[in-house]
Every structure is written in structure tokens, then in C-alpha cells.
Write an enzyme that holds these catalytic residues in place. Structure first.
Site, PDB file in Angstrom:
ATOM      1  N   SER A 233      67.413  45.474  47.474  1.00  0.00           N
ATOM      2  CA  SER A 233      67.520  44.651  46.265  1.00  0.00           C
ATOM      3  C   SER A 233      66.831  43.298  46.432  1.00  0.00           C
ATOM      4  O   SER A 233      66.094  42.858  45.548  1.00  0.00           O
ATOM      5  CB  SER A 233      68.977  44.484  45.853  1.00  0.00           C
ATOM      6  OG  SER A 233      69.730  43.933  46.907  1.00  0.00           O
ATOM      7  N   HIS A 309      74.488  51.399  59.028  1.00  0.00           N
ATOM      8  CA  HIS A 309      73.721  50.271  58.484  1.00  0.00           C
ATOM      9  C   HIS A 309      72.315  50.290  59.075  1.00  0.00           C
ATOM     10  O   HIS A 309      72.125  50.688  60.217  1.00  0.00           O
ATOM     11  CB  HIS A 309      74.388  48.934  58.804  1.00  0.00           C
ATOM     12  CG  HIS A 309      73.959  47.850  57.879  1.00  0.00           C
ATOM     13  ND1 HIS A 309      72.851  47.080  58.104  1.00  0.00           N
ATOM     14  CD2 HIS A 309      74.468  47.443  56.686  1.00  0.00           C
ATOM     15  CE1 HIS A 309      72.717  46.229  57.100  1.00  0.00           C
ATOM     16  NE2 HIS A 309      73.669  46.433  56.218  1.00  0.00           N
ATOM     17  N   ARG A 318      81.821  41.263  57.587  1.00  0.00           N
ATOM     18  CA  ARG A 318      82.325  41.179  56.216  1.00  0.00           C
ATOM     19  C   ARG A 318      83.453  42.196  56.010  1.00  0.00           C
ATOM     20  O   ARG A 318      84.413  41.951  55.292  1.00  0.00           O
ATOM     21  CB  ARG A 318      81.182  41.407  55.215  1.00  0.00           C
ATOM     22  CG  ARG A 318      80.055  40.394  55.354  1.00  0.00           C
ATOM     23  CD  ARG A 318      78.850  40.768  54.526  1.00  0.00           C
ATOM     24  NE  ARG A 318      78.337  42.088  54.880  1.00  0.00           N
ATOM     25  CZ  ARG A 318      77.432  42.758  54.171  1.00  0.00           C
ATOM     26  NH1 ARG A 318      76.942  42.239  53.062  1.00  0.00           N
ATOM     27  NH2 ARG A 318      77.004  43.929  54.575  1.00  0.00           N
ATOM     28  N   ASP A 366      81.137  47.909  52.520  1.00  0.00           N
ATOM     29  CA  ASP A 366      81.552  48.775  51.416  1.00  0.00           C
ATOM     30  C   ASP A 366      82.722  49.686  51.769  1.00  0.00           C
ATOM     31  O   ASP A 366      83.350  50.268  50.885  1.00  0.00           O
ATOM     32  CB  ASP A 366      80.371  49.638  50.952  1.00  0.00           C
ATOM     33  CG  ASP A 366      79.249  48.784  50.402  1.00  0.00           C
ATOM     34  OD1 ASP A 366      79.551  47.794  49.725  1.00  0.00           O
ATOM     35  OD2 ASP A 366      78.080  49.093  50.675  1.00  0.00           O
TER      36      ASP A 366
HETATM   37  N1  HAX Z   1      77.272  59.415  57.536  1.00  0.00           N
HETATM   38  C1  HAX Z   1      76.539  60.488  57.909  1.00  0.00           C
HETATM   39  N2  HAX Z   1      75.271  60.416  58.335  1.00  0.00           N
HETATM   40  C2  HAX Z   1      74.747  59.182  58.428  1.00  0.00           C
HETATM   41  C3  HAX Z   1      75.472  58.029  58.098  1.00  0.00           C
HETATM   42  C4  HAX Z   1      76.793  58.191  57.612  1.00  0.00           C
HETATM   43  N3  HAX Z   1      77.532  57.162  57.223  1.00  0.00           N
HETATM   44  N4  HAX Z   1      74.679  56.948  58.309  1.00  0.00           N
HETATM   45  C5  HAX Z   1      73.500  57.420  58.749  1.00  0.00           C
HETATM   46  N5  HAX Z   1      73.537  58.774  58.804  1.00  0.00           N
HETATM   47  C6  HAX Z   1      72.453  59.684  59.171  1.00  0.00           C
HETATM   48  C7  HAX Z   1      71.285  59.446  58.231  1.00  0.00           C
HETATM   49  O1  HAX Z   1      71.482  60.132  57.000  1.00  0.00           O
HETATM   50  C8  HAX Z   1      70.125  59.954  59.036  1.00  0.00           C
HETATM   51  O2  HAX Z   1      70.151  61.371  58.985  1.00  0.00           O
HETATM   52  P1  HAX Z   1      68.764  62.199  58.862  1.00  0.00           P
HETATM   53  O3  HAX Z   1      68.038  61.847  60.114  1.00  0.00           O
HETATM   54  O4  HAX Z   1      69.229  63.604  58.787  1.00  0.00           O
HETATM   55  O5  HAX Z   1      68.096  61.705  57.628  1.00  0.00           O
HETATM   56  C9  HAX Z   1      70.526  59.555  60.463  1.00  0.00           C
HETATM   57  O6  HAX Z   1      71.952  59.347  60.441  1.00  0.00           O
HETATM   58  C10 HAX Z   1      69.850  58.267  60.938  1.00  0.00           C
HETATM   59  O7  HAX Z   1      70.051  57.255  59.969  1.00  0.00           O
HETATM   60  P2  HAX Z   1      70.275  55.739  60.442  1.00  0.00           P
HETATM   61  O8  HAX Z   1      69.039  55.295  61.112  1.00  0.00           O
HETATM   62  O9  HAX Z   1      71.555  55.646  61.199  1.00  0.00           O
HETATM   63  O10 HAX Z   1      70.536  54.982  59.072  1.00  0.00           O
HETATM   64  P3  HAX Z   1      69.476  54.426  58.034  1.00  0.00           P
HETATM   65  O11 HAX Z   1      69.040  53.090  58.501  1.00  0.00           O
HETATM   66  O12 HAX Z   1      68.431  55.432  57.716  1.00  0.00           O
HETATM   67  O13 HAX Z   1      70.381  54.286  56.732  1.00  0.00           O
HETATM   68  C11 HAX Z   1      72.350  53.740  55.569  1.00  0.00           C
HETATM   69  C12 HAX Z   1      71.360  53.288  56.633  1.00  0.00           C
HETATM   70  C13 HAX Z   1      73.309  52.598  55.273  1.00  0.00           C
HETATM   71  C14 HAX Z   1      71.601  54.090  54.287  1.00  0.00           C
HETATM   72  C15 HAX Z   1      73.119  54.956  56.087  1.00  0.00           C
HETATM   73  O14 HAX Z   1      73.853  54.602  57.247  1.00  0.00           O
HETATM   74  C16 HAX Z   1      74.035  55.586  55.070  1.00  0.00           C
HETATM   75  O15 HAX Z   1      73.604  56.408  54.277  1.00  0.00           O
HETATM   76  N6  HAX Z   1      75.369  55.201  55.057  1.00  0.00           N
HETATM   77  C17 HAX Z   1      76.293  55.654  54.063  1.00  0.00           C
HETATM   78  C18 HAX Z   1      76.080  54.926  52.751  1.00  0.00           C
HETATM   79  C19 HAX Z   1      76.467  53.466  52.867  1.00  0.00           C
HETATM   80  O16 HAX Z   1      77.508  53.105  53.409  1.00  0.00           O
HETATM   81  N7  HAX Z   1      75.630  52.586  52.312  1.00  0.00           N
HETATM   82  C20 HAX Z   1      75.903  51.141  52.255  1.00  0.00           C
HETATM   83  C21 HAX Z   1      75.141  50.351  53.270  1.00  0.00           C
HETATM   84  C22 HAX Z   1      75.412  48.878  53.163  1.00  0.00           C
HETATM   85  C23 HAX Z   1      74.640  48.315  52.029  1.00  0.00           C
HETATM   86  O17 HAX Z   1      73.425  48.202  52.038  1.00  0.00           O
HETATM   87  N8  HAX Z   1      75.312  47.977  50.991  1.00  0.00           N
HETATM   88  O18 HAX Z   1      74.662  47.524  49.942  1.00  0.00           O
END
Ligand code: HAX
Length: 428
Positions: A233, A309, A318, A366
Site C-alpha cells: 500500500s 511476514h 504490534r 493481524d
Molecule cells: N501460512 C501458510 N503458509 C505460509 C504462511 C502462512 N501464514 N506464510 C507464508 N507461507 C508460505 C507462503 O505461501 C509461501 O509458500 P509457496 O512457496 O508455496 O508460495 C512460503 O510460505 C514462503 O513465503 P514467505 O517467504 O514466508 O512469505 P512471503 O514474504 O511470500 O509472504 C505473507 C508474506 C504475509 C504474505 C505470508 O506470510 C502470508 O500469506 N501470511 C498470511 C496472510 C497474512 O497474515 N497477511 C498479513 C501480513 C501483514 C500485513 O502486511 N498486513 O497488512
């Protein structure tokens, strides 16, 4: 008028001196190299942006200026905006003067309410917030002054005007969205004696709203305010503003990114997840049942919302601040209890799941925020990202004001085709 503008000017002078020093020391110094993996991997880990509002340390979380999350979490959002823009906390007389200034700017135009009232009833509240702000774009002071022909060095001053005009209207706009979308559509008037967060809490008109709820909204608006420059964002907002699209366009664009389930929408996904657990197991939920549910979710290819994250590698401070609030105000609430049980179980599972592919098994902000709002009767979880957005707009505004004040140019990284990369690999 408060001394905000003067202190921003001081901060810009200081930041510009630092940049002059950095350039003199090594303008061509390589900070980061880009691998093929990063080009296809969301540019993760690529150091390619300067942002002076806040900094996220992988191991100690969000810092604003020199302050850690623990240092600033008890402050008011108004003070946090000052801190984001200036790098320091305001003097004690700031709040009163700033409130007077904002009180002159609160009124949301009638045409914005008309627009929001004509949207279909199932429009997402984030769409309403983004449209509400975009609808006011014609009020942009920056745009009017730019069309007259202003100096580049003045861009930030008129952007600050736009920022104050938007920030002042946010409690009324956000609360109005809630009341149009989920209530009877009657708006509660702004109270000039309340602070920014107190007004928002009050204008939502929830039956449970009182001092504790206002305190939660204050904390919520403080903790979500900024998270450095590369998140979806903030980066989107900065890219749009770098084209000199005014702040209304830039804020609306940033909010559209925040609306995604991997970013700001995660808090509503989290609460849905918790409520499903509650539905299935109820009060007597055991740790083994939590484990079962988490594995079921992962094995069906879904993520555990609220965990992981892109930058953090520890429990988000937080999250810790919200847990402290929860322990004090909502310890007996079922959703909060489930949040605690998930915290006890999920990191252990994610650490080893599928060979430990999750880079950060710890909770982010979150994972808990929705449970707390729900405890106070704010049970429309489609609305949660609006609160996140209201807070994050403080960061969008501060980042854009500083970037314009430092004369940063339009953002335009280079992209290449697969063929270009294949040719490059052949050259090795
Ligand atoms: N549950 C299951 N699998 C997860 C995971 C979770 N909470 N977090 C990461 N992974 C997986 C990813 O999907 C990815 O899988 P693939 O290789 O199969 O695609 C793998 O682990 C590596 O990802 P990563 O490097 O650990 O994480 P990213 O930097 O790519 O993504 C995210 C970060 C926050 C998007 C991710 O951890 C996620 O999807 N979390 C759940 C959603 C969430 O909580 N989002 C809020 C984040 C905070 C924020 O920005 N708020 O605004």
C-alpha cells in the site's frame, strides 16, 4: 496553527544534508544486487528504496524515528503523525493547536455522502473508503496550485495541506461508511472536543462504545500507521504520487492495495478463521483440536492468516501490544482465548511445515486485532481494513510529503522479458 510545518521543514533540511553527505561519500556504491530469483519473487530482500518515516527491523519490528513500537504505542495518532513527518515527538501544546486546525477542516462534502449512499448495499467498505477519498480529489490544493505553476520546492507544502484536509475528514468519513453500510445511515456529528481517535470511536455509534473502546481505537490507529516504504500500500501510494498525481489519487491507490487478503484484509480473514474454530469446537477447545484445525487448513493449500511476514522474523511487537490490551480488557472473550491458543500452537507447526518453507512462523499484527474489535461489538469484519486504512493514511501522507520535500523523481524501475533474462544467462 501548530508548528508541524516548521518542524517538517527542519526535518527536510536535516534529511537533505544527510543525502548530500551520502552522495558525497559514495553515490555509486552498490547497496544490493538483484538475483533472477528476486526479479520473479516480488523483489523480496532487494534494497532499492529510501523511506525516512519508519523502519522495520526483522528482529525488533517497527521503529518510527528512533522510537520502538513499545516507546510510541501509548501516544495519540496525532502525535504519531507529527513523529512520522518530523522524526520527533511534538511539544505538549501541539495536540490542542492541531485539534483546532483539524476542526476547521472536518466536514465531508455532501456529494461524497451522496456517492457513498448510491453504491450497492454489498459494496465492500474499503471500496467505499477509497471512492470516498477519490471523490474529493477536486478539492486538492496541490492540484490547484500546480496548475497555477508553483516551484518544485513548494510541492510538499501544498501536499501537506491536502494531507491535513484528508486526515481531518477521516473519522467522519470512516464512521459514516460504517453507519451507511451497516447501520441506519444516520450520521453522528463530529465532536470538536474529542481527539481524532475518540471522535472515530464515538461516531461509529456502537452500543458498547465507551472509554475502553476509545482506547482500543487509539491503539489501533497508532499501531497501523506506517510500516516503511516497500509494503504494497505505501509503495503504491508513493509510486502514484511520484507522478505528481495529488494525494487524493495516491491515498486511494494505496488503499486499493491495502484491500488485498495478503495485506490489510488479513485481519478480517483472521477473525473469520477464529470464528470458524469457535463454531466448530466452542468453549472447550483443546490444544490438540487447534493443531488439527491448523493442519487441515494448511493441507487444503490455505495460509494461516495472521502468521508470517515479508520482513519480520519475530513476533510482531504490534501483536504484543495488542495482546497486552487484550489481557487487560478482554481476557474472558472467546475469540481472544482462541487467539492465545493459536499463538501457542501455530509457530511450532509453521517452523517445520513442508520443510520449514515459511520464512517467519510468528504472528503479525493481524492475528489479534480483529478479536479485540469483535469483543467490543464491532462484529462487521468487512469493516476492519477501513480502520487499518484510516491509520495507514497517516503513513502514506508522511511518506509522500517527505519524498516531495526531498525532490524525489518519478519512480520507474526497469523491467525485462524472459527472453532478455535467458540471453543474459547464456552470456555467463
Ligand atoms: N501460512 C501458510 N503458509 C505460509 C504462511 C502462512 N501464514 N506464510 C507464508 N507461507 C508460505 C507462503 O505461501 C509461501 O509458500 P509457496 O512457496 O508455496 O508460495 C512460503 O510460505 C514462503 O513465503 P514467505 O517467504 O514466508 O512469505 P512471503 O514474504 O511470500 O509472504 C505473507 C508474506 C504475509 C504474505 C505470508 O506470510 C502470508 O500469506 N501470511 C498470511 C496472510 C497474512 O497474515 N497477511 C498479513 C501480513 C501483514 C500485513 O502486511 N498486513 O497488512
Amino acid at each position: 496553527m501548530s508548528n508541524l510545518k516548521e518542524e517538517i521543514r527542519n526535518n527536510l533540511n536535516k534529511l537533505q544534508d544527510e543525502i548530500n553527505f551520502i552522495f558525497a561519500q559514495g553515490r555509486d556504491t552498490v547497496l544490493s544486487e538483484v538475483t533472477v530469483g528476486q526479479v520473479y519473487g516480488g523483489m523480496r530482500g532487494l534494497t532499492a528504496l529510501a523511506c525516512n518515516t519508519s523502519y522495520v527491523d526483522p528482529y525488533s519490528g517497527l521503529h518510527i524515528g528512533e522510537y520502538t513500537t513499545e516507546d510510541f504505542s501509548s501516544r495519540l495518532p496525532e502525535e504519531i503523525f507529527f513523529l512520522l513527518c518530523t522524526g520527533k515527538f511534538p511539544e505538549s501544546d501541539f495536540i490542542g493547536k492541531f485539534r483546532e486546525d483539524l476542526n476547521q477542516r472536518t466536514s465531508v462534502p455532501e456529494y461524497t455522502w451522496n456517492l457513498l449512499r448510491t453504491l450497492p448495499k454489498d459494496t465492500h467498505p474499503m471500496t467505499m473508503l477509497s471512492l470516498g477519498i477519490l471523490s474529493m480529489e477536486k478539492e486538492s490544493v496541490f492540484k490547484k496550485e500546480y496548475q497555477k505553476g508553483i516551484q518544485k520546492s513548494q510541492y510538499w507544502e501544498y501536499t501537506l495541506e491536502d494531507a491535513l484536509n484528508v486526515i481531518a475528514k477521516l473519522p467522519e468519513l470512516a464512521a459514516g461508511i460504517y453507519r451507511i453500510r451497516f447501520g441506519d445511515g444516520n450520521l453522528i456529528p463530529h465532536n470538536p472536543d474529542l481527539d481524532w481517535a475518540g471522535n472515530l470511536a464515538n461516531m461509529l455509534g456502537l452500543p458498547n462504545s465507551g472509554k475502553d473502546f476509545s482506547e482500543l481505537i487509539r491503539l489501533y490507529l497508532v499501531l497501523h500507521c506506517d510500516h516503511e516504504g516497500g509494503n504494497v500500500s505505501a509503495f503504491t501510494s508513493r509510486v502514484v504520487n511520484s507522478a505528481l498525481s495529488d494525494l487524493y489519487y495516491a491515498i486511494s491507490a494505496g488503499l486499493n492495495g491495502l484491500a488485498g487478503p495478503l495485506h490489510g484484509l488479513a485481519n478480517q480473514e483472521c477473525l473469520k478463521f477464529i470464528l470458524k474454530i469457535d463454531d466448530r469446537y466452542g468453549d472447550s477447545l483443546t490444544e490438540e483440536e487447534v493443531r488439527k484445525y491448523v493442519f487441515e487448513t494448511l493441507d487444503s493449500g490455505k495460509v494461516i492468516p495472521g502468521y508470517g511476514h515479508a520482513v519480520l522474523r519475530v513476533t510482531d511487537p504490534r501483536f504484543t501490544a495488542f495482546m497486552k490490551f487484550g489481557d487487560t480488557y478482554c481476557a474472558e472473550n472467546n475469540c481472544f482465548k482462541i487467539t492465545k491458543k493459536l499463538f501457542a500452537v501455530v509457530p511450532g507447526i509453521l517452523k517445520t511445515y513442508k520443510g520449514g518453507k515459511v520464512a517467519n512462523p510468528w504472528p503479525n499484527v493481524d492475528a489479534v486485532s480483529g478479536s479485540l474489535l469483535y469483543n467490543f461489538g464491532l462484529d462487521q469484519f468487512d469493516y476492519y481494513t477501513v480502520l487499518f486504512g484510516v491509520s495507514r493514511i497517516l503513513g502514506f501522507c508522511a511518506q509522500n510529503i517527505l519524498a516531495l520535500g526531498l525532490g524525489q523523481p518519478i519512480i520507474r524501475p526497469k523491467s525485462v522479458t524472459n527472453k532478455w533474462i535467458i540471453d543474459k544467462l547464456r552470456e555467463r
